[in-house]
Enzyme design. Structure first.
Site, short mmCIF file in Angstrom:
data_model
loop_
_atom_site.label_atom_id
_atom_site.label_comp_id
_atom_site.label_asym_id
_atom_site.label_seq_id
_atom_site.Cartn_x
_atom_site.Cartn_y
_atom_site.Cartn_z
N LYS A 44 25.29 41.98 44.23
CA LYS A 44 25.57 41.67 45.72
C LYS A 44 24.47 41.86 46.35
O LYS A 44 23.40 42.43 46.13
CB LYS A 44 26.65 42.80 46.06
CG LYS A 44 28.02 42.84 45.45
CD LYS A 44 29.00 43.99 45.79
CE LYS A 44 30.17 43.92 45.32
NZ LYS A 44 31.14 42.73 45.83
N ARG A 77 39.57 42.23 38.43
CA ARG A 77 40.57 41.67 37.69
C ARG A 77 40.33 41.97 36.19
O ARG A 77 41.38 42.10 35.30
CB ARG A 77 40.77 40.23 38.01
CG ARG A 77 39.55 39.34 37.65
CD ARG A 77 39.20 38.14 38.35
NE ARG A 77 38.77 38.59 39.55
CZ ARG A 77 38.77 37.50 40.61
NH1 ARG A 77 38.92 36.11 40.24
NH2 ARG A 77 38.44 37.66 41.91
#
Length: 508
Positions: free
Chosen positions: A280, A354
């Protein structure tokens, strides 16, 4: 804070109540609530309204001292809006205003005599719980890690809510439920606000064990070897780059009928998310300590329902780990096999939530659940779609899932912890196609929150399921940075309504 119920003497009414402060309602049309009228023996409240010292607008306040013929030391006038039946938004503004004033008051105790049973479309319990949450929110301090604690509130510490004798018993229940909900939210906020070097997967597991011990819940914590035996290859792929061991936490609140299938809550517990090899940007990366707010909300909800003694079977499943870059970390292009046997091409290691949730959703099958709800700070795309007001709600489109979605939406509206339903349609599944595996873990920028939900949906075919994306609602940034405690109110209200239905009572 200490909350209780106060019934007025039939002869003296509100005027005879001895307290540091009594809060009563007034309206924009210069009308008084019943309790305010009882206090207006010499016309001082009417005079204040006529003079314009208080407008009656929602949340406006005026403090009167030493009013003739009134036993209370102070009267707090609180605006409720234009209608004798306040709307829930206006009443919430009034409740927050009362909390604000009482927190700085030079009195130890106070009585809230607002028209608690005269809110449009709401009942007495809702009004009391709204006041309790407003007051507890004002008292919350995120100073656990500070060497010098923030000054404690010095205002009223003993708060009583006025109720008639006929409604005193139900009002006491409402107070207890409001306090339990506030305690659950505080736990969720505390866990969210702790830094990643403190709130690790092991810390979450220990928190679950403490809850289990305090409230006699069932608890099980699975470690790496057990996860390997279960073939949770997707979950384990995320934790490969971290030195912190993964934890798979199972909490059980089995307080319903033995034969009743449980509701399963699945919370994403990434205690820090660097993005892994798909690193990130550095700006605001510190906020990725909040990537475990789904897990924190499950723990907070269990704290609330356990304290309430809710008559329902509920199971919490929390997959927890860090997502870190290292020589062992998963790489873009890696293919892993989930517990379900389906293979996943990891195109972006920052779509890790996920990957841990899909194995947890497969694990949930063993409980033969009545419904499964997963809660996750899953996608920035959900913030783009819904901002910071509504959590994203995703389910399949059929009768059973529509009914579950309606239950959650009603609970959200009732609690003020709202969600908005988003679509899941087969056409979006096309974006998850992979040339090399059963699916990819991302579907590209378009409809990012939907394709993430579509990914999870592939692991939920054996039960009724809903997904809450709380990326926009779990915490605030900027000057007000901090965890919000959402969606504990939504989840707790949903479970309370389920318990009422299961026990033959009408749901809220």
């Amino acid at each position: 804070m200490d909350f209780s119920i106060k019934t007025f003497d039939a002869k003296t009414g509100a005027a005879g109540v001895k307290t540091g402060c009594i809060a009563v309602g007034v309206y924009e049309n210069k009308k008084l609530s019943d309790a305010a009228r009882e206090l207006d023996r010499k016309g001082e409240i009417t005079a204040a309204l006529k003079s314009g010292d208080i407008t009656g607008k929602p949340g406006s306040t005026l403090l009167l001292r030493s009013v003739d013929g009134v036993a209370a030391e102070r009267i707090l006038l609180v605006g409720l809006g234009s209608d004798a039946l306040a709307g829930d938004k206006d009443f919430t503004s009034a409740a927050k205003a009362v909390a604000r004033v009482l927190s700085t008051l030079g009195a130890n105790d106070a009585v809230v005599a607002l028209p608690l049973d005269a809110v449009k479309g709401r009942d007495l319990a809702w009004a009391i719980q709204t006041c309790v949450l407003a007051m507890r929110e004002g008292n919350y301090r995120s100073d656990t890690m500070k060497s010098k604690k923030e000054p404690a509130p010095t205002g009223a510490r003993k708060i009583a809510f006025a109720a008639t004798s006929a409604k005193a018993a139900s009002a006491k229940v409402a107070v207890a439920q409001g306090v339990a909900l506030a305690n659950g939210m505080d736990l969720t906020k505390e866990l969210g606000n702790l830094p990643g070097n403190v709130c690790t997967p092991t810390y979450l597991a220990n928190t679950a064990k403490k809850l289990a011990k305090e409230f006699k819940l069932g608890v099980e914590v699975l470690d790496r070897k057990q996860l390997e035996a279960l073939k949770m290859g997707s979950f384990l792929s995320v934790t490969k780059g971290s030195e912190e061991p993964p934890k798979f936490i199972v909490l059980k609140h089995l307080n319903g009928k033995t034969k009743d299938a449980p509701v399963v809550l699945v919370g994403k517990g990434i205690t820090f998310d660097t993005g892994g090899i798909s690193l990130k940007p550095g700006a605001a990366m510190d906020e990725m300590k909040y990537d475990m707010c789904g897990a924190a909300s499950v723990l907070g909800t269990f704290r609330a329902i356990a304290e309430m003694g809710l008559k329902l079977n509920v199971i919490g499943v929390i997959p927890s780990c860090e997502n870190m870059p290292s020589g062992r970390a998963s790489k873009p292009g890696d293919i892993v096999t989930s517990m379900s046997g389906q293979t996943i091409e990891i195109l972006n290691t920052d779509a890790e939530g996920r990957l841990i949730l899909c194995d947890a959703l497969t694990y949930a099958e063993r409980f033969k659940p009545a419904a499964v709800i997963d809660i996750a700070t899953l996608t920035g795309a959900c913030i783009t779609a819904l901002g910071h007001h509504n959590s994203g709600l995703f389910t399949r489109h059929d009768d059973a899932h529509d009914a579950l979605a309606d239950e959650l939406l009603v609970a959200g509206k009732s609690s003020g912890d709202t969600a908005w339903r988003m679509p899941i349609e087969d056409v979006y599944q096309e974006q998850l196609k992979s040339n090399f595996a059963d699916m990819a873990n991302i579907g590209g920028p378009p409809a990012g929150s939907i394709t993430a939900a579509c990914f999870l949906e592939r692991y939920t075919k054996k039960y009724t399921w809903a997904h809450l994306d709380i990326a926009g609602t779990a915490w605030k940034n900027g000057a007000a940075k901090g965890a919000t405690g959402r969606p504990v109110p939504l989840l707790t209200t949903f479970l309370m309504n389920r318990a009422q239905s299961a026990n033959g009572k009408k749901a809220a």
